[in-house]
Design a protein around this motif. Structure first.
Motif, PDB file in Angstrom:
ATOM      1  N   UNK A   1       0.815  -1.220   0.000  1.00  0.00           N
ATOM      2  CA  UNK A   1       0.000   0.000   0.000  1.00  0.00           C
ATOM      3  C   UNK A   1       0.849   1.270   0.000  1.00  0.00           C
ATOM      4  N   UNK A   2       1.918   1.268   0.762  1.00  0.00           N
ATOM      5  CA  UNK A   2       2.751   2.482   0.848  1.00  0.00           C
ATOM      6  C   UNK A   2       3.757   2.577  -0.281  1.00  0.00           C
ATOM      7  N   UNK A   3       3.818   1.541  -1.130  1.00  0.00           N
ATOM      8  CA  UNK A   3       4.824   1.534  -2.198  1.00  0.00           C
ATOM      9  C   UNK A   3       4.215   1.392  -3.587  1.00  0.00           C
ATOM     10  N   UNK A   4       2.913   1.607  -3.712  1.00  0.00           N
ATOM     11  CA  UNK A   4       2.275   1.550  -5.030  1.00  0.00           C
ATOM     12  C   UNK A   4       2.878   2.633  -5.926  1.00  0.00           C
ATOM     13  N   UNK A   5       3.019   2.350  -7.226  1.00  0.00           N
ATOM     14  CA  UNK A   5       3.746   3.272  -8.102  1.00  0.00           C
ATOM     15  C   UNK A   5       3.011   4.540  -8.483  1.00  0.00           C
ATOM     16  N   UNK A   6       1.720   4.634  -8.197  1.00  0.00           N
ATOM     17  CA  UNK A   6       0.975   5.851  -8.531  1.00  0.00           C
ATOM     18  C   UNK A   6      -0.189   5.995  -7.567  1.00  0.00           C
TER      19      UNK A   6
ATOM     20  N   UNK B   1      -3.256   6.398  -8.412  1.00  0.00           N
ATOM     21  CA  UNK B   1      -4.349   5.562  -8.917  1.00  0.00           C
ATOM     22  C   UNK B   1      -4.187   4.123  -8.445  1.00  0.00           C
ATOM     23  N   UNK B   2      -2.992   3.578  -8.580  1.00  0.00           N
ATOM     24  CA  UNK B   2      -2.770   2.194  -8.163  1.00  0.00           C
ATOM     25  C   UNK B   2      -2.925   2.043  -6.652  1.00  0.00           C
ATOM     26  N   UNK B   3      -2.529   3.051  -5.923  1.00  0.00           N
ATOM     27  CA  UNK B   3      -2.683   2.989  -4.469  1.00  0.00           C
ATOM     28  C   UNK B   3      -4.158   2.983  -4.094  1.00  0.00           C
ATOM     29  N   UNK B   4      -4.955   3.829  -4.751  1.00  0.00           N
ATOM     30  CA  UNK B   4      -6.389   3.885  -4.453  1.00  0.00           C
ATOM     31  C   UNK B   4      -7.068   2.559  -4.794  1.00  0.00           C
ATOM     32  N   UNK B   5      -6.675   1.953  -5.916  1.00  0.00           N
ATOM     33  CA  UNK B   5      -7.251   0.667  -6.311  1.00  0.00           C
ATOM     34  C   UNK B   5      -6.927  -0.409  -5.279  1.00  0.00           C
ATOM     35  N   UNK B   6      -5.660  -0.452  -4.867  1.00  0.00           N
ATOM     36  CA  UNK B   6      -5.238  -1.477  -3.909  1.00  0.00           C
ATOM     37  C   UNK B   6      -5.885  -1.256  -2.551  1.00  0.00           C
ATOM     38  N   UNK B   7      -5.980  -0.012  -2.122  1.00  0.00           N
ATOM     39  CA  UNK B   7      -6.620   0.285  -0.839  1.00  0.00           C
ATOM     40  C   UNK B   7      -8.086  -0.142  -0.851  1.00  0.00           C
ATOM     41  N   UNK B   8      -8.776   0.131  -1.955  1.00  0.00           N
ATOM     42  CA  UNK B   8     -10.178  -0.269  -2.066  1.00  0.00           C
ATOM     43  C   UNK B   8     -10.320  -1.789  -2.009  1.00  0.00           C
ATOM     44  N   UNK B   9      -9.376  -2.484  -2.640  1.00  0.00           N
ATOM     45  CA  UNK B   9      -9.462  -3.940  -2.624  1.00  0.00           C
ATOM     46  C   UNK B   9      -9.244  -4.500  -1.223  1.00  0.00           C
ATOM     47  N   UNK B  10      -8.244  -3.994  -0.520  1.00  0.00           N
ATOM     48  CA  UNK B  10      -7.981  -4.458   0.835  1.00  0.00           C
ATOM     49  C   UNK B  10      -9.189  -4.184   1.741  1.00  0.00           C
ATOM     50  N   UNK B  11      -9.822  -3.042   1.542  1.00  0.00           N
ATOM     51  CA  UNK B  11     -11.027  -2.738   2.322  1.00  0.00           C
ATOM     52  C   UNK B  11     -12.155  -3.715   1.991  1.00  0.00           C
ATOM     53  N   UNK B  12     -12.270  -4.094   0.722  1.00  0.00           N
ATOM     54  CA  UNK B  12     -13.277  -5.090   0.340  1.00  0.00           C
ATOM     55  C   UNK B  12     -13.056  -6.404   1.071  1.00  0.00           C
ATOM     56  N   UNK B  13     -11.787  -6.819   1.175  1.00  0.00           N
ATOM     57  CA  UNK B  13     -11.496  -8.082   1.855  1.00  0.00           C
ATOM     58  C   UNK B  13     -11.912  -8.031   3.320  1.00  0.00           C
ATOM     59  N   UNK B  14     -11.713  -6.887   3.949  1.00  0.00           N
ATOM     60  CA  UNK B  14     -12.172  -6.735   5.336  1.00  0.00           C
ATOM     61  C   UNK B  14     -13.686  -6.908   5.417  1.00  0.00           C
ATOM     62  N   UNK B  15     -14.394  -6.307   4.464  1.00  0.00           N
ATOM     63  CA  UNK B  15     -15.849  -6.460   4.440  1.00  0.00           C
ATOM     64  C   UNK B  15     -16.274  -7.900   4.250  1.00  0.00           C
ATOM     65  N   UNK B  16     -15.572  -8.622   3.382  1.00  0.00           N
ATOM     66  CA  UNK B  16     -15.904 -10.035   3.179  1.00  0.00           C
ATOM     67  C   UNK B  16     -15.748 -10.821   4.476  1.00  0.00           C
TER      68      UNK B  16
END
Length: 333
Positions: free
Chosen positions: A67-72, A74-89
């Motif tokens: 999360x802290x090393x995403x290259x942009x 946009x990529x950081x926002x995408x990855x953060x959203x995905x990790x949050x989805x996993x918490x919801x699951x």
């Protein structure tokens, strides 16, 4: 909570309840939490749903590593959203498990004490940013193959939770594939990074479906109860057949010299995963087992004050609500 009798049933009563349960399963209808169910069915569900919930929560760690090393941004926002989805699951699945009469606190305790498992795939490290895409493509792709049939599982709360989870996992799989496709259109170094990542994750992804059917002690009964809809080997085959054309489109090579299309079977033949490695990981001896559980234990301990504060606030709210109700009742006399 399941209305399991507190005292032993007479044989005729238990036979009648079991006959009703079996008839519901035979009709492919749903068993709901307040319905009578055999204790073995309940225990099997607790094991499977809890393992699934734990996997979603532990699965946040490998990708969260980037999360802290995403290259942009946009990529950081995408990855953060995905990790949050996993918490919801994880939360959906813990809630489904609680309807079987076990608390979330008990489930967490069993996880951090090693008495319940989670998916073996999350005990492998994420060594490069390409792993974020590979996990999305291969790991979430394997999860989709495994989980879509669970939308029709015989236990109502589990099946309903799976409908939303599968929709989001499908999106995650497409996100991972898009990331890898972008990297494969990049530099030679990026393409090499993707291939190296696929080489590491291919076999662990095949292991996600569990041991071969002949060595799986729970599959036959779980399928008889309608908890599972497909065997481990059937799901593994489906995943391989789905993934091969995707790999060709990406331009990556799957690291299996035995992988070949079998015209007679209408499926791909493929090599055997290293089941000794699988069992070692399941038993807690994988590359990251200790790290994953230590992190989960630390997070649970660090969050104790939040749980205590929430419990105290809920108790005070109940008292205040009761006092307000008495005041309103007296004012109407």
């Amino acid at each position: 909570m399941t209305t399991t009798p507190s005292a032993p049933l007479d044989a005729p009563d238990e036979d009648r309840l079991l006959a009703g349960f079996d008839a519901t399963i035979a009709r492919n209808d749903r068993i709901e939490p307040r319905d009578w169910m055999p204790e073995g069915y309940r225990k099997t569900l607790v094991r499977q749903v809890a393992q699934h919930a734990h996997s979603e929560i532990i699965g946040m760690q490998p990708e969260g590593n980037w999360l802290t090393r995403a290259p942009s941004l946009r990529r950081k926002a995408i990855l953060l959203a995905k990790v949050q989805d996993e918490a919801g699951h994880g939360l959906y699945l813990y809630s489904a498990c609680e309807t079987l009469g076990v608390s979330r606190a008990e489930l967490t305790e069993m996880l951090i004490e090693g008495r319940q498992k989670y998916s073996s795939i999350f005990n492998y490290p994420t060594l490069s940013y390409a792993d974020v895409g590979t996990i999305g493509w291969l790991v979430d792709g394997a999860a989709i193959c495994n989980q879509v049939p669970l939308c029709r599982t015989s236990f109502g709360p589990y099946g309903r939770a799976m409908i939303r989870i599968c929709k989001e996992e499908s999106f995650h799989q497409r996100q991972g594939y898009e990331l890898l496709m972008t990297m494969m259109r990049g530099t030679d170094e990026q393409r090499a990074m993707v291939q190296e990542s696929v080489d590491r994750f291919w076999w662990p992804a095949l292991m996600m479906f569990g041991p071969p059917d002949a060595e799986s002690p729970n599959t036959a009964q779980s399928m008889a109860w309608g908890i599972k809809r497909n065997t481990n080997d059937d799901l593994r085959q489906r995943f391989v057949d789905m993934t091969v054309p995707q790999a060709e489109a990406l331009g990556v090579t799957l690291p299996d010299p035995d992988l070949v299309w079998n015209e007679d079977r209408g499926h791909h033949d493929f090599g055997e995963p290293d089941w000794e490695e699988f069992m070692a990981v399941v038993k807690g001896n994988g590359p990251c087992n200790a790290q994953r559980i230590a992190h989960r234990r630390r997070a649970h301990e660090d969050g104790a004050w939040v749980r205590e504060a929430a419990t105290a606030f809920a108790a005070r709210s109940r008292i205040a609500g009761a006092q307000q109700a008495r005041v309103e009742e007296e004012s109407t006399r």
